[in-house]
Scaffold this active site. Structure first.
Site, PDB file in Angstrom:
ATOM      1  N   ASP A  78       0.869  -1.187   0.000  1.00  0.00           N
ATOM      2  CA  ASP A  78       0.000   0.000   0.000  1.00  0.00           C
ATOM      3  C   ASP A  78       0.907   1.239   0.000  1.00  0.00           C
ATOM      4  OD1 ASP A  78       0.816  -0.649   2.630  1.00  0.00           O
ATOM      5  OD2 ASP A  78      -0.879   0.390   3.537  1.00  0.00           O
ATOM      6  N   ASP A 134       7.273   3.659   3.470  1.00  0.00           N
ATOM      7  CA  ASP A 134       8.127   2.509   3.812  1.00  0.00           C
ATOM      8  C   ASP A 134       7.918   1.361   2.834  1.00  0.00           C
ATOM      9  OD1 ASP A 134       5.573   2.286   5.046  1.00  0.00           O
ATOM     10  OD2 ASP A 134       6.314   0.768   6.433  1.00  0.00           O
ATOM     11  N   ASP A 135       6.717   1.252   2.262  1.00  0.00           N
ATOM     12  CA  ASP A 135       6.505   0.274   1.189  1.00  0.00           C
ATOM     13  C   ASP A 135       7.452   0.560   0.025  1.00  0.00           C
ATOM     14  OD1 ASP A 135       3.855   1.124   2.528  1.00  0.00           O
ATOM     15  OD2 ASP A 135       3.383  -0.878   1.779  1.00  0.00           O
ATOM     16  N   ASN A 179      -1.964  -2.225   9.698  1.00  0.00           N
ATOM     17  CA  ASN A 179      -2.391  -3.119   8.614  1.00  0.00           C
ATOM     18  C   ASN A 179      -3.516  -4.050   9.063  1.00  0.00           C
ATOM     19  OD1 ASN A 179      -0.607  -2.062   6.745  1.00  0.00           O
ATOM     20  ND2 ASN A 179       1.026  -3.520   7.258  1.00  0.00           N
ATOM     21  N   HIS A 215       9.208  -0.100   8.456  1.00  0.00           N
ATOM     22  CA  HIS A 215       8.601  -1.403   8.792  1.00  0.00           C
ATOM     23  C   HIS A 215       8.729  -2.429   7.658  1.00  0.00           C
ATOM     24  CE1 HIS A 215       6.307   0.629  12.050  1.00  0.00           C
ATOM     25  NE2 HIS A 215       6.080   1.581  11.166  1.00  0.00           N
ATOM     26  N   ASP A 216       8.224  -2.027   6.477  1.00  0.00           N
ATOM     27  CA  ASP A 216       7.997  -3.007   5.419  1.00  0.00           C
ATOM     28  C   ASP A 216       9.295  -3.594   4.871  1.00  0.00           C
ATOM     29  OD1 ASP A 216       5.395  -2.385   5.867  1.00  0.00           O
ATOM     30  OD2 ASP A 216       5.122  -1.181   4.049  1.00  0.00           O
TER      31      ASP A 216
END
Ligand code: BDR
Ligand code: CA
Length: 329
Positions: free
Chosen positions: A12, A16-17, A182, A258-259
């Protein structure tokens, strides 16, 4: 090099994605089958456009980007569960506007287009059912797409090597007192995925709050003086400001990416320093809506369904991410 690992990313995008996508593209260990987008940090038209912008920045027009689900499975049907979209934006004490995820990433508009005539749910089913070898799924947004696909065609699970998800919190949360973002967006989808029977590794906030970039890294990436370096510096800088303003963590001036931790874990599992095989269920509705509920009893007899990453080697994470991104210097 050993055989490449075939992967599908589900994103999404999202700041960070974006870095997770870049790290995957820059790792020759991976063969990227496609990238599915989903509603989450932003509505799906934005997460799709942002994903295309990143893929274009990285010079990989060959990677299929597939537009995914526009809403969670059922969560938004219940007015008591409120709107499943949070504000990404805040204002510092000095009046500066800050955001975790700008509506559009600061990159040129994409000339690439998502795959036509399909959507992530159908694409998962077609791709997995026709796959000659098993595929690893790296899913770092709400799990709506794969949950729908699995409900429609449970056989797809036989073509999945393993699943790594950025999801949940054991001792830490970020969206409500109970939930990680999420899972908060689509608790039912998370519940479906956690019970699909595949090998699942969960990267909760306990691990990702130690997957950080810092102000010195902004300077480092900025010093490259190229488009990739400037973009990475911009995103880390924006996240540092957003976290300091809206979500101060255990120390100031850290920005969790995070991702990207899911990607780095697959490259070198030793970036995780504590992992436990556990039973995890998802609370759907009520005061703890979206909580990942771990069975910590010593005598529990419920089947364990997920490997939960509970701590990260913070220095190793930073070094790995910098080394991988430096391939675009
Ligand atoms: C997760 O929520 C999103 O904001 C991030 O992209 C990450 O996937 C962290 O809770
Ligand atoms: Ca994400």
């Amino acid at each position: 090099m050993d055989k490449k690992r075939k992967v599908i990313l589900d994103v999404d995008t999202g700041s960070d994605d974006a870095l997770a996508i870049m790290a995957t593209i820059l790792s020759p260990e991976f063969d990227i089958v496609g990238i599915c987008t989903v509603n989450g940090n932003l509505p799906v038209p934005n997460t799709t456009e942002n994903t295309l912008r990143v893929v274009e920045l990285m010079g990989r027009p060959d990677i299929p980007v597939v537009r995914g689900c526009a809403t969670p499975l059922v969560a938004t049907l219940d007015p008591l569960r409120k709107m499943r979209q949070r504000s990404n934006d805040g204002v510092t004490e000095s009046g500066e506007e800050v955001t975790y995820h700008s509506d559009y990433l600061p990159l040129p508009p994409a000339t690439l287009k998502p795959v036509e005539g399909t959507n992530a749910v159908s694409w998962y089913i077609d791709t997995l059912m026709h796959a000659k070898e098993k595929i690893t799924l790296i899913m770092v947004g709400p799990l709506t797409n794969f949950a729908c696909a699995y409900r429609a065609e449970p056989e797809i699970i036989n073509h999945v090597e393993e699943i790594v998800i950025m999801s949940g919190g054991h001792d830490q949360r970020n969206s409500t007192a109970a939930s990680e973002y999420n899972v908060f967006i689509d608790p039912e989808a998370t519940a479906i995925v956690l019970n699909c029977g595949a090998k699942i590794t969960m990267m909760p906030l306990d691990a990702t709050h130690k997957a950080n970039m810092r102000p010195c890294h902004v300077e480092l990436f900025r010093s490259w003086g190229n488009a990739v370096g400037n973009f990475v510096a911009d995103e880390i800088e924006a996240r540092l400001k957003a976290y300091n303003t809206m979500q101060p963590l255990h120390e100031p001036d850290i920005a969790p990416i995070h991702d990207a931790l899911c990607v780095l874990y697959l490259l070198d599992p030793s970036v995780i320093t504590k992992i436990k095989h556990m039973r995890c269920d998802v609370v759907c509705g009520g005061i703890a809506d979206g909580q990942t509920l771990f069975d910590t009893r010593h005598f529990n007899d419920a089947p364990k369904n997920v490997y939960v990453c509970l701590d990260t080697d913070e220095e190793k994470f930073a070094k790995m991410l910098i080394d991988i991104l430096s391939r675009a210097k």
